[in-house]
Design an enzyme around this catalytic site. Structure first.
Site, mmCIF file in Angstrom:
data_model
loop_
_atom_site.group_PDB
_atom_site.id
_atom_site.type_symbol
_atom_site.label_atom_id
_atom_site.label_comp_id
_atom_site.label_asym_id
_atom_site.label_seq_id
_atom_site.Cartn_x
_atom_site.Cartn_y
_atom_site.Cartn_z
ATOM 1 N N GLU A 149 0.838 -1.196 0.000
ATOM 2 C CA GLU A 149 0.000 0.000 0.000
ATOM 3 C C GLU A 149 0.877 1.253 0.000
ATOM 4 O O GLU A 149 1.854 1.321 0.735
ATOM 5 C CB GLU A 149 -0.911 -0.024 1.235
ATOM 6 N N LEU A 151 -0.618 4.524 0.230
ATOM 7 C CA LEU A 151 -1.376 5.713 0.627
ATOM 8 C C LEU A 151 -0.594 6.561 1.628
ATOM 9 O O LEU A 151 0.256 6.056 2.349
ATOM 10 C CB LEU A 151 -2.735 5.320 1.214
ATOM 11 N N LYS A 205 8.079 -1.777 -2.082
ATOM 12 C CA LYS A 205 7.580 -0.908 -1.014
ATOM 13 C C LYS A 205 8.738 -0.378 -0.155
ATOM 14 O O LYS A 205 8.819 0.809 0.160
ATOM 15 C CB LYS A 205 6.580 -1.693 -0.165
ATOM 16 N N TYR A 252 12.017 18.812 1.216
ATOM 17 C CA TYR A 252 11.829 19.862 2.216
ATOM 18 C C TYR A 252 12.635 19.552 3.477
ATOM 19 O O TYR A 252 12.419 18.522 4.109
ATOM 20 C CB TYR A 252 10.345 20.011 2.563
ATOM 21 N N GLY A 254 13.698 19.817 7.380
ATOM 22 C CA GLY A 254 12.845 19.954 8.560
ATOM 23 C C GLY A 254 13.518 19.355 9.778
ATOM 24 O O GLY A 254 14.749 19.397 9.907
ATOM 25 N N GLY A 258 9.228 11.160 10.456
ATOM 26 C CA GLY A 258 8.698 10.266 11.487
ATOM 27 C C GLY A 258 7.592 9.444 10.875
ATOM 28 O O GLY A 258 7.630 9.125 9.695
ATOM 29 N N CYS A 261 5.768 4.637 9.098
ATOM 30 C CA CYS A 261 6.347 3.864 7.999
ATOM 31 C C CYS A 261 7.844 4.077 7.798
ATOM 32 O O CYS A 261 8.616 3.129 7.919
ATOM 33 C CB CYS A 261 5.598 4.172 6.712
ATOM 34 N N LYS A 322 3.069 14.659 10.992
ATOM 35 C CA LYS A 322 2.844 15.577 9.859
ATOM 36 C C LYS A 322 1.433 16.122 9.998
ATOM 37 O O LYS A 322 0.645 15.616 10.799
ATOM 38 C CB LYS A 322 3.060 14.877 8.519
HETATM 39 P P1 NAD Z 1 -2.559 0.358 12.380
HETATM 40 O O1 NAD Z 1 -1.789 0.091 13.601
HETATM 41 O O2 NAD Z 1 -3.285 1.663 12.217
HETATM 42 O O3 NAD Z 1 -3.659 -0.797 12.213
HETATM 43 C C1 NAD Z 1 -3.376 -2.148 12.353
HETATM 44 C C2 NAD Z 1 -4.607 -2.842 12.939
HETATM 45 O O4 NAD Z 1 -4.402 -4.250 12.952
HETATM 46 C C3 NAD Z 1 -4.870 -2.445 14.397
HETATM 47 O O5 NAD Z 1 -6.177 -1.882 14.493
HETATM 48 C C4 NAD Z 1 -4.771 -3.759 15.158
HETATM 49 O O6 NAD Z 1 -5.683 -3.867 16.238
HETATM 50 C C5 NAD Z 1 -5.092 -4.763 14.070
HETATM 51 N N1 NAD Z 1 -4.654 -6.132 14.347
HETATM 52 C C6 NAD Z 1 -3.505 -6.557 14.920
HETATM 53 N N2 NAD Z 1 -3.502 -7.903 15.002
HETATM 54 C C7 NAD Z 1 -4.676 -8.329 14.472
HETATM 55 C C8 NAD Z 1 -5.251 -9.611 14.279
HETATM 56 N N3 NAD Z 1 -4.625 -10.731 14.630
HETATM 57 N N4 NAD Z 1 -6.463 -9.688 13.688
HETATM 58 C C9 NAD Z 1 -7.122 -8.565 13.336
HETATM 59 N N5 NAD Z 1 -6.623 -7.315 13.502
HETATM 60 C C10 NAD Z 1 -5.409 -7.205 14.054
HETATM 61 O O7 NAD Z 1 -1.569 0.104 11.171
HETATM 62 P P2 NAD Z 1 -1.548 0.819 9.738
HETATM 63 O O8 NAD Z 1 -0.931 2.159 9.839
HETATM 64 O O9 NAD Z 1 -2.894 0.677 9.099
HETATM 65 O O10 NAD Z 1 -0.495 -0.114 8.965
HETATM 66 C C11 NAD Z 1 -0.803 -1.441 8.584
HETATM 67 C C12 NAD Z 1 0.278 -1.929 7.631
HETATM 68 O O11 NAD Z 1 0.250 -1.145 6.438
HETATM 69 C C13 NAD Z 1 1.700 -1.808 8.174
HETATM 70 O O12 NAD Z 1 2.465 -2.875 7.709
HETATM 71 C C14 NAD Z 1 2.193 -0.509 7.576
HETATM 72 O O13 NAD Z 1 3.595 -0.485 7.433
HETATM 73 C C15 NAD Z 1 1.533 -0.539 6.225
HETATM 74 N N6 NAD Z 1 1.312 0.774 5.638
HETATM 75 C C16 NAD Z 1 0.890 1.816 6.413
HETATM 76 C C17 NAD Z 1 0.680 3.054 5.832
HETATM 77 C C18 NAD Z 1 0.234 4.229 6.670
HETATM 78 O O14 NAD Z 1 0.327 5.360 6.178
HETATM 79 N N7 NAD Z 1 -0.250 4.027 7.894
HETATM 80 C C19 NAD Z 1 0.903 3.250 4.463
HETATM 81 C C20 NAD Z 1 1.298 2.170 3.705
HETATM 82 C C21 NAD Z 1 1.519 0.938 4.301
#
Ligand code: NAD
Length: 441
Positions: A149, A151, A205, A252, A254, A258, A261, A322
């Protein structure tokens, strides 16, 4: 298409809501009962512009469901997206505990051939590992594909609805077809789907995040050098970014990157290299420069008041990593607030949406308080620090700030304030690598 999303955080909730908006029947599963009960009550547990109406509309249409029961949630699903967290483990590697826990539950719940799609950011080889791992818990055939992902928090809905590219990492034709079908409405205007094998997708990624982090650290080094030699990094940035081979984004300077990711992905890539016998020298330097950069605002405060900040009051504007998010994971504000408190300062912090999250990790005490707006943070402060460039901080009433502050130090960690304007009002202003006009006395 009936699909399930495991993990209903920033990625899972956005993905689930957007897939349902195109007519799919989506069940979002999470083990966090509080999160699921909020969602069932129509509340959105994260701050993400534009997400709420999509969630409400699809819940009302009966296409978007929430459950804590992963076993039920995956029943009948053709495709199951894994979107659980993969945080940095204590050793710096990606912690796959949540992913494996979730994969076990999914394997035990599925009732036929299922395509498992890894959306979480995971080390190279994880899709192959998961396929073998899941086969211990189910007799049904599973294919594990990678679909990283990209986003951005704060603009996640837009990014998901209009992706620059969709990477589909699988060599299984059935999985590839299903994922193309699912993503077709998101990429109607031109073909933005890039097919590859799972390992290449997984590495794409990490390589993308490490590249972006490297651009930031590189410009932060240039900014530090600007301060030494009397150049202005904002001009250098414009000059460099106007080269079409380089482009203007992620240049940029700064107070360090943080978020959930970059820090963990940079660390995980370095350690994947180490495990394979490869030393990622550039990426290691990126990480080190960033760690140093998070300290620069505290260093600038100490350069003015000395190492002992007892009796000094410092206002801190912005705690999220951010703008437009309440996410405080690895935010520079942690290092800054901790550094100020450790030196004896009294800190008054304000953020439009991230204060509750920050407070849960840094409870209020007699030297740390959270206030209602930027002017309260500035009142009686010896110095005011800008850590997150929220819109509301960009055009403050500087004359009012000058009146209510005890001192005149403005430290702009995001280079957004007008240097001439603040100097004319008599502020002692410093940005990051910017040439600073002398304050009018
Ligand atoms: P997050 O912490 O916001 O959400 C993860 C969710 O998974 C939590 O709500 C947690 O309770 C749940 N979870 C954990 N174990 C579980 C299980 N066994 N069954 C069901 N749910 C469970 O994380 P996020 O920011 O959404 O990131 C998720 C993944 O996507 C990560 O690997 C991250 O690196 C990747 N990612 C994040 C972003 C971002 O901007 N946040 C962007 C791209 C990729």
């Amino acid at each position: 298409m009936k699909i399930a999303v495991i993990g209903t955080g920033y990625v899972g909730l956005v993905a689930g809501a957007c897939f349902s908006d195109f007519g799919n029947d989506v069940t979002c599963c999470d083990i966090d009962e509080n999160k699921i009960s909020m969602l069932k009550n129509g509340e959105i547990p994260i701050y993400e512009p534009g997400l709420e109406p999509i969630v409400h509309r699809n819940v009302e249409a009966g296409r978007l469901h929430f459950t804590t029961d992963v076993y039920q949630g995956v029943k009948g699903a053709k495709v199951v997206f894994m979107a659980v967290g993969t945080p940095m483990g204590e050793d710096g590697r990606a912690n796959l505990t949540y992913l494996k826990q979730a994969a076990k539950m999914v394997a035990e719940g599925i009732d036929g051939f299922t395509v498992i799609v890894d959306k979480s950011t995971v080390p190279v080889g994880t899709a192959d590992m998961l396929r073998d791992y899941m086969s211990d818990f189910t007799s049904h055939e599973v294919v594990v594909a990678s679909n990283p992902e990209f986003l951005k928090e704060g603009d996640a809905v837009n990014d998901f609805m209009k992706p620059e590219r969709v990477i589909i990492g699988t060599t299984d034709e059935r999985a590839r077809k299903l994922l193309h079908e699912l993503y077709k409405p998101f990429v109607r205007s031109r073909d933005r789907i890039i097919d590859m094998d799972a390992r290449s997708a997984e590495l794409t990624k990490y390589a993308a995040n490490a590249m972006l982090a490297t651009r930031i650290s590189f410009m932060n080094e240039i900014a530090r050098f600007c301060e030494m030699v009397g150049a202005d990094v904002e001009l250098v940035r414009k000059g460099v970014g106007s080269d079409s081979r380089i482009g203007p984004k992620f240049l940029y300077p700064g107070i360090g990157y943080g978020g959930s990711c970059f820090p963990k992905d940079v660390s995980a890539l370095i350690l994947q290299g180490k495990d394979a016998g490869y030393d990622f020298q550039v990426v290691r330097a990126t990480q080190q420069v960033n760690a140093d950069q998070k300290k620069v605002l505290v260093d600038k405060v100490k350069a003015r008041f000395g190492d002992d900040l007892s009796g000094r009051t410092i206002g801190v504007l912005g705690l999220a990593f951010k703008p437009n998010t309440d996410d405080i994971r690895e935010a520079p504000a942690h290092v800054i607030v901790e550094g100020l408190l450790a030196a004896g300062a009294t800190v008054k912090a304000y953020d439009p949406v991230a204060m509750d999250n920050f407070k849960s990790q840094h409870p209020e005490n007699d030297r740390l308080s959270y206030v209602g707006d930027m002017y309260e943070a500035a009142t009686d402060a010896d110095a005011l620090l800008l850590c997150t460039e929220w819109h509301e901080f960009q055009r403050p009433d500087f004359a009012r700030l000058r009146e209510i502050m005890a001192g005149n130090v403005l430290l702009d960690g995001r280079n957004v304030w007008n240097t001439t304007e603040v100097a004319e009002l008599g502020f002692d202003y410093e940005g990051i690598g910017r040439k600073t006009p002398v304050a009018r006395s």
